[in-house]
Design a protein around this motif. Structure first.
Motif, PDB file in Angstrom:
ATOM      1  N   GLU A 627       0.856  -1.188   0.000  1.00 26.37           N
ATOM      2  CA  GLU A 627       0.000   0.000   0.000  1.00 26.37           C
ATOM      3  C   GLU A 627       0.885   1.228   0.000  1.00 26.37           C
ATOM      4  N   ASN A 632      -3.472   4.066   5.038  1.00 26.60           N
ATOM      5  CA  ASN A 632      -4.072   2.773   4.690  1.00 26.60           C
ATOM      6  C   ASN A 632      -3.205   1.620   5.151  1.00 26.60           C
ATOM      7  N   ASP A 671      -2.669  -3.036  -2.999  1.00 23.75           N
ATOM      8  CA  ASP A 671      -3.443  -1.988  -3.658  1.00 23.75           C
ATOM      9  C   ASP A 671      -3.269  -2.127  -5.180  1.00 23.75           C
ATOM     10  N   THR A 701      -9.034  -2.285  -3.686  1.00 24.86           N
ATOM     11  CA  THR A 701      -9.299  -1.148  -4.561  1.00 24.86           C
ATOM     12  C   THR A 701     -10.602  -0.469  -4.181  1.00 24.86           C
ATOM     13  N   ALA A 702     -10.685   0.809  -4.513  1.00 24.18           N
ATOM     14  CA  ALA A 702     -11.946   1.531  -4.350  1.00 24.18           C
ATOM     15  C   ALA A 702     -12.756   1.527  -5.637  1.00 24.18           C
ATOM     16  N   LYS A 723     -12.713  -1.198  -1.112  1.00 25.88           N
ATOM     17  CA  LYS A 723     -12.664  -0.228  -0.020  1.00 25.88           C
ATOM     18  C   LYS A 723     -14.023   0.450   0.140  1.00 25.88           C
ATOM     19  N   GLY A 815      -8.237   6.411  -0.991  1.00 27.44           N
ATOM     20  CA  GLY A 815      -8.160   5.111  -0.348  1.00 27.44           C
ATOM     21  C   GLY A 815      -8.020   5.223   1.156  1.00 27.44           C
ATOM     22  N   HIS A 826     -14.116  10.352   0.612  1.00 31.27           N
ATOM     23  CA  HIS A 826     -13.693   9.332  -0.348  1.00 31.27           C
ATOM     24  C   HIS A 826     -14.448   9.473  -1.666  1.00 31.27           C
TER      25      HIS A 826
END
Length: 877
Positions: A627, A632, A671, A701-702, A723, A815, A826
């Motif tokens: 990451e 995070n 990530d 991952t977002a 995420k 993230g 976010h």
């Protein structure tokens, strides 16, 4: 042009004259060689005879002298024996002995006498130890009294020696005569061989001369043929529609054909007085001949099939687009020259322009259709997300009886299927292309897929009064390894299409299978049979075209966009299969899907129990966390360590690859988007070789977009966490893969389009419970300070158009915000990242304003929840 051909004809005449001169020279050389060989032969034969005679006479005389010397010595011995007291007789004896002794010394030094019996045998007899010479020499060298006393015995011995010498001399002469005859015979044989070789050589020369004569005659015939070909070629070039001009190395035109006269509007004499650059030109090239020559030699990309587009200058000042091909040759004098073939392409350019305009118009229409399809699909996504989310909430928050649960499962299954169709429509152009290989390959049961589709479509069929049935094979069907999404899309469209065009009838799905290639591949034949309205034979091909419906009345009677069968056909082809159809109006249709897929490899017996472990059963693992965002990384590390796992951290993909090569980890959490090397590339490298190539690699991952999942899993990731990462999700994924199994989760559902809260209460509360208030206060304060810096950074990067760097900066902070439950922040940062990736300056500016607005609201809500934050005034406001 006539000058060029005249030079070729003159060269042909000179060639024939040279052939005649070569014939004369060849005859003279032949005669001289024959005379020289005869002279040499006679000369050698005479000299050999003379040499043989001289050598033979010399050897014969020497042998005769040996016998004479022996007889003289015998006579001297006899005289000495008759007058033993006479010193003169004894001196004669000594002289005769010395001559005889010297003669034998001569024998030892003569190469010609060395092999004769008189040398090899007699000399050894007389000269060996204790023999005649060794015994007599001391007596000869002694006094007269001693020699006189030994004379009687010497006389007796000389009788024997004289006879022995005569015998050996005669034998040596005979041997010498035989050797001489043998040598002469051998010499004559050698001379005969020499004569034969000479005659053979002369014959070979004669044969070669004949071949040369025949070749010369053939060359003469070819010369005549060449002359005829030159005349024919002259006529052909003169009648050619393409213009042809010849220029020397300096660009001066020396000749042209009739087509060139017509193209340039000049007579042949006028063309010969100008240079290449005055007739042909190209923008940016002062010397078009040199430029064209260089391009042809270097195979420049500007050339099209060896031709270059240029502009021809006419005598009236007009410019004509032409296509020029250049060839290099040599004239009769050996100097280089250039031949340019020129074609008028003005009509072709007009046609191409017309076709280009028609193509652009067609592309505009296709683009408009694609935009409409994309807008429609995005508009459909929102209500579908709401439907799926509401159904899931209904199942999780309400006690449902058995029938309600069954109906809610159908609603949820249909919602997911509809959302898949919307996503698939957006990827319509991807089907049938090379990108089709990016679809995720999974192990699935064809029978179970069809069963699920029957369940989903049962309400739709019942509504239209249709009976929906599935005829399964009698024998069990093995699982296959293939893109399940494509297989599902084919059958979903075929079954849905059959139901839609059938009323109060039946729709039957029939599956037939057979194993091929030794059981490694499974051939599937899926037939969808309906009793609907049918299709006319002339429309069977047209129904697979996108946006194609049969007629207006048909379209009004049966809803649809005309995409279903087109998508089914492209999906089938992407899997390597085909779709066949047979139909008759009023009697129904049968769509048959044929495809051969690899059989899935069975897991070992000890690994078949792939149920995830309970949380208290999960062993302590050695986990690598990759990451780039420190917040995070710290948060995820603490969550794992609280559960007893050993954690190693890496800041990007490069460090992850280095750690994975040195340490055998049990699991990797990485990530996706990172500097230097992203998570996808790092995963590909780790999967190639090393200690960690087979362990679970979980992406974090977002970006939960469904169209990204095949890319993530195709890179080698085992699963993907979205995420914000909740404790339950983290525990579940670790438990799921703690046994080392590699199951694939269903794709995460896109979040419904509802108002995003500033703080995700569930994630925030869970983080407080897990990490403690002090830890969360420290992390939140650090994150908010980082957000202030990122806002300034995004303003600077956006002002200079560096959207790629701005997107990375927003991704990194987004993230971290998601990790502790700051969902509003976010969401705003993620919106900026999407706008930056699309280089949309307007959307990026709007998203940046949202970030500025949401930051103080986030601070306020965090303080309302009791967190003490040391923030700047800008953030607090």
């Amino acid at each position: 042009m006539s000058k060029f051909f005249d030079e070729a004809l003159e060269e042909s005449r000179l060639s024939r004259a040279a052939v005649r001169v070569r014939h004369v020279i060849l005859g003279i050389c032949f005669c001289l060689t024959l005379g020289a060989m005869g002279y040499v032969f006679v000369k050698i034969d005479r000299e050999l005879d003379r040499s043989a005679s001289v050598n033979s006479d010399n050897v014969t005389w020497t042998l005769a002298q040996i016998e004479v010397d022996a007889l003289k010595l015998q006579r001297a011995v006899i005289l000495a024996s008759e007058r033993p007291s006479d010193p003169a007789a004894l001196d004669d004896l000594r002289l005769a002995f010395d001559i005889f002794y010297s003669r034998f010394n001569i024998l030892s030094r003569s190469d010609q006498l060395r092999s004769l019996p008189v040398t090899s045998s007699l000399r050894e007899e007389l000269w060996s130890q204790g023999a005649f010479f060794e015994r007599v020499t001391p007596l000869i060298d002694g006094d007269d009294a001693t020699l006189g006393a030994a004379v009687p015995a010497l006389r007796v011995e000389m009788d024997t020696i004289t006879d022995r010498v005569r015998e050996q001399v005669v034998g040596s002469l005979q041997t010498l005569m035989e050797a001489g005859d043998s040598r002469r015979t051998e010499l004559r044989r050698s001379l005969q061989v020499f004569a034969s070789a000479s005659l053979g050589l002369l014959g070979l020369m004669a044969a070669l001369s004949l071949v040369i004569i025949l070749q010369n005659r053939a060359q003469s015939r070819r010369s005549e043929t060449t002359e005829r070909a030159i005349h024919n070629l002259r006529a052909t070039i003169e009648s050619s529609l393409d213009a042809l001009i010849i220029a020397d190395v300096h660009g001066q035109i020396t000749d042209c054909n009739g087509a060139a006269e017509a193209l340039f509007g000049r007579s042949r004499d006028e063309v010969r007085r100008v240079r290449f650059a005055q007739l042909l030109g190209r923008d940016g090239h002062d010397d078009p001949l040199a430029s064209l020559h260089h391009m042809i030699r270097s195979n420049a990309p500007e050339l099209q099939d060896g031709r270059l587009q240029m502009a021809a200058s006419r005598a009236d000042g007009g410019r004509v687009p032409v296509e020029v091909a250049l060839a290099e040759a040599k004239g009769a004098s050996g100097e280089p020259m250039f031949i340019a073939f020129i074609r008028d392409i003005s009509e072709r350019i007009e046609r191409e322009e017309s076709l280009r305009k028609a193509r652009n118009d067609a592309l505009k229409g296709e683009e408009a259709k694609s935009r409409f399809l994309a807008v429609m699909s995005h508009e459909m996504r929102t209500p579908l997300n709401g439907l799926i989310a509401a159904t899931e909430l209904l199942q999780s928050s309400t006690d449902l009886d058995q029938r309600q649960s069954w109906l809610s499962e159908i609603v949820l299954s249909c919602g997911w299927a509809a959302l898949d169709q919307v996503n698939n429509v957006l990827e319509l152009t991807r089907l049938g292309s090379e990108q089709s290989a990016s679809y995720q390959v999974t192990d699935f049961s064809p029978v179970q897929v069809i069963r699920d589709l029957m369940l989903q479509n049962h309400p739709h069929a019942a509504k239209r009064g249709n009976i929906l049935q599935f005829e399964e094979p009698e024998t069990p069907v093995a699982k296959v390894s293939a893109p399940r999404q494509l297989f599902l899309r084919v059958l979903y469209n075929l079954i849905g299409n059959a139901i839609k065009f059938t009323d109060a009838g039946s729709v039957t799905v029939r599956l037939a299978t057979d194993l091929r290639d030794g059981g490694s591949r499974l051939h599937l034949t899926v037939s969808v049979i309906d009793t609907g309205i049918g299709i006319a034979e002339g429309d069977l091909e047209r129904i697979f075209h996108n946006f194609e419906t049969l007629d207006a009345s048909y379209a009004r009677m049966r809803e649809g966009t005309g995409l279903g069968l087109g998508i089914a056909k492209l999906s089938a082809e992407a899997m390597g299969g085909t779709i066949r159809v047979s139909s008759a109006l009023g009697k129904g249709s049968t769509f048959t899907f044929d495809v051969t897929l690899p059989v899935a490899v069975e897991a070992p017996a000890h690994a078949r129990d792939d149920a995830p472990l309970a949380e208290d059963e999960v062993p302590a693992l050695n986990i690598l966390v990759v990451e780039d965002n420190p917040i995070n990384s710290l948060l995820l590390t603490e969550m794992l360590r609280l559960r007893g796992h050993t954690v190693t951290t890496a800041a990007d993909g490069v460090e992850a690859v280095e750690h994975a090569a040195a340490i055998a980890f049990d699991m990797i959490l990485t990530d996706i988007s990172m500097p230097r090397m992203d998570g996808l590339e790092a995963t590909r490298i780790i999967r190639r070789e090393g200690l960690c190539r087979t362990i679970p690699i979980i992406g974090v991952t977002a970006n939960a977009s469904p169209d990204k999942m095949p890319e993530f899993l195709g890179a080698g990731m085992t699963d993907v966490l979205v995420k914000p990462i909740t404790r339950a999700a983290l525990v579940a994924v670790i438990a799921n893969y703690a046994r080392g199994t590699a199951r694939t989760r269903q794709r995460p559902a896109p979040a419904p389009d509802v108002a995003v809260p500033v703080i995700n209460a569930d994630v925030f509360s869970e983080t407080l419970e897990e990490m403690g208030r002090d830890f969360v206060e420290r992390i939140a304060d650090r994150l908010l300070h980082e957000t202030e810096s990122v806002i300034i950074q995004l303003e600077d990067l956006g002002s200079v158009g560096s959207f790629a760097d701005a997107g990375k900066a927003a991704h990194k902070t987004a993230g971290a915000a998601a990790a502790i439950g700051l969902s509003g922040l976010h969401s705003a940062l993620a919106s900026y990242e999407r706008a930056a990736n699309e280089c949309d300056a307007t959307a990026a500016s709007s998203a940046l304003d949202d970030i500025r607005r949401i930051l103080p609201r986030t601070v306020a809500e965090l303080r309302d929840k009791g967190l003490a934050l040391a923030l700047s005034r800008a953030a607090a406001e």
